[in-house]
Design a protein around this motif. Structure first.
Motif, PDB file in Angstrom:
ATOM      1  N   LEU B 157       0.763  -1.225  -0.071  1.00 30.09           N
ATOM      2  CA  LEU B 157      -0.073   0.099  -0.062  1.00 30.09           C
ATOM      3  C   LEU B 157       0.985   1.175  -0.050  1.00 30.09           C
ATOM      4  O   LEU B 157       1.772   1.427   0.936  1.00 30.09           O
ATOM      5  N   ILE B 158       0.617   2.039  -0.874  1.00 29.18           N
ATOM      6  CA  ILE B 158       1.440   3.323  -0.937  1.00 29.18           C
ATOM      7  C   ILE B 158       0.858   4.393  -0.910  1.00 29.18           C
ATOM      8  O   ILE B 158      -0.317   4.643  -1.379  1.00 29.18           O
ATOM      9  N   GLU B 181       1.665   4.085 -14.415  1.00 30.31           N
ATOM     10  CA  GLU B 181       2.405   3.080 -14.871  1.00 30.31           C
ATOM     11  C   GLU B 181       2.676   2.065 -14.005  1.00 30.31           C
ATOM     12  O   GLU B 181       2.217   0.688 -13.810  1.00 30.31           O
ATOM     13  N   LEU B 182       2.822   2.514 -12.669  1.00 29.49           N
ATOM     14  CA  LEU B 182       3.164   1.600 -11.666  1.00 29.49           C
ATOM     15  C   LEU B 182       2.098   0.935 -11.154  1.00 29.49           C
ATOM     16  O   LEU B 182       2.098  -0.369 -10.937  1.00 29.49           O
ATOM     17  N   TRP B 183       1.001   1.727 -10.981  1.00 30.84           N
ATOM     18  CA  TRP B 183      -0.015   1.134 -10.402  1.00 30.84           C
ATOM     19  C   TRP B 183      -0.624  -0.007 -11.194  1.00 30.84           C
ATOM     20  O   TRP B 183      -1.042  -1.250 -10.947  1.00 30.84           O
ATOM     21  N   LYS B 184      -0.698   0.393 -12.605  1.00 24.70           N
ATOM     22  CA  LYS B 184      -0.882  -0.866 -13.680  1.00 24.70           C
ATOM     23  C   LYS B 184      -0.126  -1.936 -13.462  1.00 24.70           C
ATOM     24  O   LYS B 184      -0.550  -3.242 -13.189  1.00 24.70           O
ATOM     25  N   GLU B 185       1.224  -1.632 -13.556  1.00 25.19           N
ATOM     26  CA  GLU B 185       2.062  -3.139 -13.609  1.00 25.19           C
ATOM     27  C   GLU B 185       2.148  -3.800 -12.274  1.00 25.19           C
ATOM     28  O   GLU B 185       2.307  -4.862 -12.382  1.00 25.19           O
ATOM     29  N   GLU B 198      -7.144  18.671 -11.111  1.00 23.77           N
ATOM     30  CA  GLU B 198      -6.516  17.950 -12.277  1.00 23.77           C
ATOM     31  C   GLU B 198      -6.039  16.535 -11.990  1.00 23.77           C
ATOM     32  O   GLU B 198      -6.427  15.433 -12.453  1.00 23.77           O
ATOM     33  N   GLU B 199      -4.945  16.809 -11.066  1.00 25.38           N
ATOM     34  CA  GLU B 199      -4.068  15.583 -10.681  1.00 25.38           C
ATOM     35  C   GLU B 199      -5.072  14.476 -10.076  1.00 25.38           C
ATOM     36  O   GLU B 199      -5.088  13.323 -10.408  1.00 25.38           O
ATOM     37  N   ALA B 200      -6.095  15.079  -9.375  1.00 22.39           N
ATOM     38  CA  ALA B 200      -6.955  14.190  -8.531  1.00 22.39           C
ATOM     39  C   ALA B 200      -7.615  13.568  -9.531  1.00 22.39           C
ATOM     40  O   ALA B 200      -7.821  12.048  -9.547  1.00 22.39           O
ATOM     41  N   LEU B 201      -8.204  14.285 -10.264  1.00 22.56           N
ATOM     42  CA  LEU B 201      -8.877  13.612 -11.604  1.00 22.56           C
ATOM     43  C   LEU B 201      -8.183  12.329 -12.406  1.00 22.56           C
ATOM     44  O   LEU B 201      -8.395  11.458 -12.633  1.00 22.56           O
ATOM     45  N   LEU B 202      -6.839  12.810 -12.514  1.00 14.92           N
ATOM     46  CA  LEU B 202      -6.031  11.913 -13.630  1.00 14.92           C
ATOM     47  C   LEU B 202      -5.652  10.476 -12.790  1.00 14.92           C
ATOM     48  O   LEU B 202      -5.568   9.424 -13.174  1.00 14.92           O
ATOM     49  N   LEU B 203      -5.262  11.002 -11.429  1.00 20.29           N
ATOM     50  CA  LEU B 203      -4.796   9.910 -10.832  1.00 20.29           C
ATOM     51  C   LEU B 203      -5.742   8.919  -9.779  1.00 20.29           C
ATOM     52  O   LEU B 203      -5.329   8.311  -9.114  1.00 20.29           O
ATOM     53  N   LEU B 230      -3.526   5.436 -19.062  1.00 16.26           N
ATOM     54  CA  LEU B 230      -2.658   4.575 -19.563  1.00 16.26           C
ATOM     55  C   LEU B 230      -2.447   4.358 -20.836  1.00 16.26           C
ATOM     56  O   LEU B 230      -1.383   3.941 -21.391  1.00 16.26           O
ATOM     57  N   LYS B 231      -3.406   4.768 -21.463  1.00 17.63           N
ATOM     58  CA  LYS B 231      -3.455   4.630 -23.152  1.00 17.63           C
ATOM     59  C   LYS B 231      -3.092   6.004 -23.871  1.00 17.63           C
ATOM     60  O   LYS B 231      -2.261   5.938 -24.674  1.00 17.63           O
ATOM     61  N   GLU B 232      -3.542   6.952 -23.364  1.00 18.37           N
ATOM     62  CA  GLU B 232      -3.510   8.222 -24.085  1.00 18.37           C
ATOM     63  C   GLU B 232      -2.581   9.144 -23.483  1.00 18.37           C
ATOM     64  O   GLU B 232      -2.228   9.032 -22.123  1.00 18.37           O
ATOM     65  N   SER B 233      -2.284  10.504 -24.033  1.00 17.65           N
ATOM     66  CA  SER B 233      -1.256  11.116 -23.233  1.00 17.65           C
ATOM     67  C   SER B 233      -2.329  12.011 -22.444  1.00 17.65           C
ATOM     68  O   SER B 233      -3.472  12.371 -22.554  1.00 17.65           O
ATOM     69  N   LEU B 234      -1.754  12.428 -21.336  1.00 13.15           N
ATOM     70  CA  LEU B 234      -2.605  12.973 -20.186  1.00 13.15           C
ATOM     71  C   LEU B 234      -3.163  14.335 -20.643  1.00 13.15           C
ATOM     72  O   LEU B 234      -3.941  14.928 -20.289  1.00 13.15           O
ATOM     73  N   ARG B 235      -2.387  15.003 -21.396  1.00 13.02           N
ATOM     74  CA  ARG B 235      -2.655  16.514 -21.875  1.00 13.02           C
ATOM     75  C   ARG B 235      -3.936  16.193 -22.699  1.00 13.02           C
ATOM     76  O   ARG B 235      -4.775  16.998 -22.498  1.00 13.02           O
TER      77      ARG B 235
END
Ligand SMILES: Nc1ncnc2c1ncn2[C@@H]1O[C@H](COP(=O)(O)OP(=O)(O)OP(=O)(O)O)[C@@H](O)[C@H]1O
Ligand SMILES: [Mg+2]
Lengths: 642, 265
Positions: B157-158, B181-185, B198-203, B230-235
């Motif tokens: 748990l991080i 990526e970390l989360w996925k892998e 924004e960060e909260a939404l993205l992460l 994970l698939k698209e660019s964050l921007r």
């Protein structure tokens, strides 16, 4: 070489002083220049500002040295080597004049005669007002009151301007004439006068123990010396003068008889012890006033006016004739200048307790000389040197004899021939007692080392025991609360207050002092380690917990390094305090150490030696501190940046 | 499975001086499944750090339960790694020594340690800084060291308390991708606190908006921007309409909260 330097120390000091002045000016110039340039680059309070700046250190040191030279009259000695000798001759003049001056309002407000009259009349008033009741018979009382009245009229006779006899008047004007003649001689200057060969052969100022050469070495000095000799004669003449009119002599004679008769009378009457004592006391106080007045040294008002004028003019003329000498005296010889007492001239002022740098250096080189037979060292111990320490001594110190006792086997006995053949166990014992030669290692030796050794050992134990305890106290409730009262109770007591006790328990040699210093170091180390440990940021502790560190690992890898800056600062402070305490402890008791030297020097008022020891202590303390500063900046570069 | 279960969690601080009570958290309930990515948002002082500290085991709740994988959380542990709001680095150690601190405490052999440290320094973009003392690093670099120090320990748990606050825009975006990526892998559970909507939404696969006084979960979202990230660019994601809609909604919500606080004073 050494002798040449010693003889020319004045000149050498002159060169050094010049060098110091140049250094001072240069460092100020350089410092101001650098400051101007840097001021723009740095904000106030930036720690960088306090770093470096060695030229200001140079400036500070040069200032101290120059002040030292100045207040020890080193500058006067370097640049005006003849001044002291000349001032000595001037002092002779003043000394010769002093018996006459004592009668005159020079350096005081009133003629001495006026002082005497006022003081004695006052006392007579007191005595008659305090006449004791019921002690004397009526007849005795009238007798005593008669004596008091006679003493009072004696003062009146002395004070009457007509009472003074013609011969005394003539003598007084003779003295005035003599003084005036001498004044004229001073005015006419010192041309044509030459110092004697004996005088010129004297050692210069400050080279011998007598400091200031007595005989005049310059023409001006010869003049003053001559004047002083004549003045001595005049003063003698003056001292023989008396104001003793026939009337006064008669009165004195009568009063003496009266006193004698009343004394005899008192002897014969018997009375209570208290009464006898009261009588005797009163009679004594009456007699005391009378005796002060029976020598005819009170002159009527205005009689000494001419003498006063003549002496005042002469003193003025002496000051004029001193010329530049007066300025040198005022500027370069702070204090009372050169004064003659009895057969020598001495320096009066700061130079008496502040020895000249050259004297201190020569004292130091004497002390530092490792050759004890040659008068080096102090009280049979060198200042700082190397000696060969037998390894056996160290081994013997660490292996207790009892250990050998516990081994199996027997100690040997003498055999039938009266021979003793040591057994294996005997040999072991010799080893444990340090009686086997195992070679030697070089070891420091001497007073300084003795002092250093005590501090080092005490600091070692203080750190080894204090730091762990302090760290535990910083993290554990038990350790903190259990040890806090003990340490906080003994710590505020000044170490020297412990000294008498500790020295009694552990002895006045190394043990006692080391223990005393250990107490000092221990408390400081505990407190600094504790402060450092308890000041660890909570987030760091938390981070190391969630990184899986055990409590022990956190102590070792997080709390200890975090406390390191405080610990090192603690060591720095502890060394300073230990050093100060040690010197004081050595002054209390002991036979070696820097403090011991100063203690001996103190008892014989050897100011040079006192200053040498003070300088040694100061320089060693400074050295410790510089070392610690360097160590701190190497060991904890992150300080203040976390 | 090691889920994080939070049941009626309350935390009340008592000020040491006047005894005034602060209800930092009140009646918090949630369950975080293994492998979920949770972001927490809220105005300053609403109890985000307090919540994280309790999950890490640094604080004991006043009441309520906190369980991880069926076990009650009763103290800090290696399985829960934390990245602090302020670095909390050991300034007397170099970057290398900071990063491998946890490994050294476990007595891992030096060679293995070095390999891991190099790998992680490379990931966070600090390759070559291994021997630099940490006090010589910039704030953003220090934060990245803290990240590496936590991740190298491989926790289940991080917990991250504003880990990217001090980073510049570019590094920040890179790190955001890295976290995704970390989360996925690794499939690790991650809780990340942030002040940036924004960060909260993205992460955030899940997103809690917290409200202060008393600290509580005001609203919860289920989002799929993280999956998209994970698939698209964050921007590109940030340009999307639904992204902007949620962002505006949350911003208004926080604005209202702040206004309430200000008005309340
Ligand atoms: N040790 C403490 N003692 C007393 N009160 C505390 C303590 N720690 C936090 N608080 C209080 O608890 C409340 C929540 O604090 P917390 O640090 O969790 O806020 P936060 O949401 O992390 O804020 P920020 O976004 O500013 O970091 C605050 O009102 C704070 O004053
Ligand atoms: Mg916070």
């Amino acid at each position: 070489m050494f002798e040449w330097m010693s003889y020319n120390r004045g000149g050498i000091a002159g060169v050094i002083i010049l060098g110091l002045v140049i250094t001072l000016l240069w460092s100020i110039y350089h410092g101001v220049k650098t400051a101007r340039r840097r001021e723009k680059e740095q904000v106030f309070g930036d720690p960088e500002r306090t770093m470096g700046g060695w030229y200001w250190a140079v400036c500070g040191v040069a200032t101290i040295l120059l002040l030292w030279f100045y207040y020890s009259w080193g500058m006067a000695r370097a640049y005006f080597p003849k001044a002291a000798n000349e001032l000595c001759q001037v002092a002779k003049v003043h000394e010769s004049l002093s018996p006459i001056v004592a009668q005159l309002p020079i350096g005081s407000r009133y003629f001495k005669s006026t002082d005497l009259v006022v003081r004695n009349v006052e006392q007579l008033d007191t005595i008659s007002a305090e006449f004791p009741a019921g002690v004397f018979s009526a007849q005795e009382e009238s007798q005593l009151r008669g004596i008091i009245a006679q003493t009072r009229s004696l003062i009146s006779i002395y004070s009457n301007p007509n009472s003074i006899d013609a011969a005394t008047r003539a003598n007084l004007s003779q003295i005035v004439g003599d003084i005036d003649a001498l004044t004229t001689r001073i005015q006419s200057g010192h041309a044509g006068l030459t110092p004697s060969d004996v005088a010129l052969a004297q050692a210069p100022w400050g080279v011998t123990h007598e400091e200031i050469p007595l005989l005049p070495m310059t023409p001006r000095g010869v003049l003053f010396d001559g004047i002083a000799q004549e003045l001595t004669g005049i003063s003698k003449e003056f001292l023989t003068l008396r104001n003793m009119p026939a009337e006064a002599s008669r009165l004195i004679e009568k009063t003496r008889k009266d006193i004698a008769s009343i004394k005899a009378n008192l002897e014969n009457t018997s009375a209570d012890e208290d009464i006898i004592k009261a009588r005797k006391d009163y009679l004594k106080s009456v007699e005391r006033v009378f005796k002060r007045l029976d020598d005819g040294t009170i002159f009527p008002a205005n009689t000494l006016d001419e003498v006063n004028t003549a002496v005042a003019i002469m003193i003025d003329e002496v000051d004029t004739a001193k010329g530049s000498l007066g300025i040198i005296d005022a500027v370069f010889m702070p204090g009372e200048g050169v004064v003659k007492t009895r057969t020598i001239c001495i320096e009066q002022g700061s130079s008496r307790w502040l020895p000249k740098p050259s004297d201190v250096v020569s004292k130091f080189s004497l002390l530092a000389n490792p050759n004890l037979e040659d008068g080096g060292g102090f009280k049979g111990t060198r200042l700082l040197w190397v000696k060969w320490l037998p390894i056996a001594d160290i081994v013997g110190f660490f292996i207790p004899d009892g250990l050998v006792d516990m081994l199996p086997g027997e100690y040997g006995q003498h055999d039938s021939d009266g021979q003793f053949m040591p057994t294996f166990k005997d040999n072991l014992l010799a080893f444990a007692q340090g009686e086997v030669y195992l070679g030697s290692i070089p070891m420091l030796d001497g007073h300084i080392w003795d002092s250093l050794f005590r501090v080092i050992v005490a600091m070692f134990f203080g750190i080894m025991l204090g730091v762990p305890l302090g760290i535990y106290m910083g993290v554990s409730r038990f350790f903190k609360s259990f040890f806090d009262p003990m340490i906080e109770l003994y710590r505020p007591v000044p170490p020297l207050a412990w000294a008498p006790l500790i020295l009694t328990i552990f002895g006045i040699q190394d043990d006692g002092k080391i223990f005393l210093l250990f107490m000092v170091a221990f408390a400081i180390m505990v407190i600094s380690a504790r402060t450092g440990a308890s000041g660890t940021q909570l987030s760091k502790i938390r981070a190391s917990h969630s990184l899986g560190a055990s409590n022990r690992q956190i102590l070792r890898h997080v709390i200890l390094p975090n406390a390191l800056p405080e610990i090192l600062t603690g060591i720095r402070i502890a060394i300073g305090v230990c050093w100060g305490t040690l010197v004081a402890a050595e002054m209390l008791a002991g036979t070696t150490g820097v403090g011991f030297i100063e203690n001996v020097a103190r008892t014989v008022s050897d100011y040079e030696l006192i200053w040498v020891t003070i300088l040694i202590m100061g320089l060693l303390g400074l050295m410790f501190d510089l070392l610690m500063r360097k160590l701190i900046s190497i060991l904890i570069p992150w300080r203040g940046k976390g | 499975m090691s889920d994080l279960v939070c049941n009626e969690l309350c935390m009340t601080f008592t000020a040491p001086g006047n005894g005034a009570k602060v209800e930092a958290l009140k009646n918090i309930n949630f369950t975080l499944k293994q492998g979920e990515l949770l972001s927490v948002l809220g105005p300053s002082g609403c109890g985000k750090t307090t919540l994280l500290n309790m999950v890490a085991g640094f604080l004991n709740p006043t009441s309520g339960d906190l369980m991880l994988g069926g076990n009650r959380i009763e103290g800090p542990g290696v399985e829960r790694g934390m990245v602090f709001q302020q670095g909390a680095l050991f300034e007397w150690l170099t970057v290398n020594k900071n990063v491998d601190f946890g490994l050294r405490m476990k007595n891992m052999p030096a060679a293995e340690r070095k390999q891991l440290v190099d790998k992680w320094l490379d990931i966070v973009g600090l390759a070559g800084f291994g021997d630099t003392p940490t006090y010589q690093l910039s704030g953003g670099m220090q934060q990245r060291v803290a990240l590496a120090r936590c991740l190298v320990n491989d926790p289940d748990l991080i917990l991250m308390d504003e880990p990217l606050g001090a980073l510049d825009a570019l590094t920040r975006e890179k790190m955001q991708s890295l976290i995704l990526e970390l989360w996925k892998e690794t499939g690790k559970t991650i809780i990340i606190i942030t002040h940036s909507v924004e960060e909260a939404l993205l992460l955030g696969q899940r997103l809690f908006v917290m409200a202060p006084r008393p600290g509580r979960i005001h609203k919860e979202y289920q989002l799929d921007f993280a999956e998209q990230g994970l698939k698209e660019s964050l921007r590109d994601i940030k340009q999307k309409n639904d992204f902007n809609k949620v962002r505006e909604e949350i911003l208004t919500m926080i604005w209202d909260m702040e206004e309430e606080i200000m008005g309340g004073v």
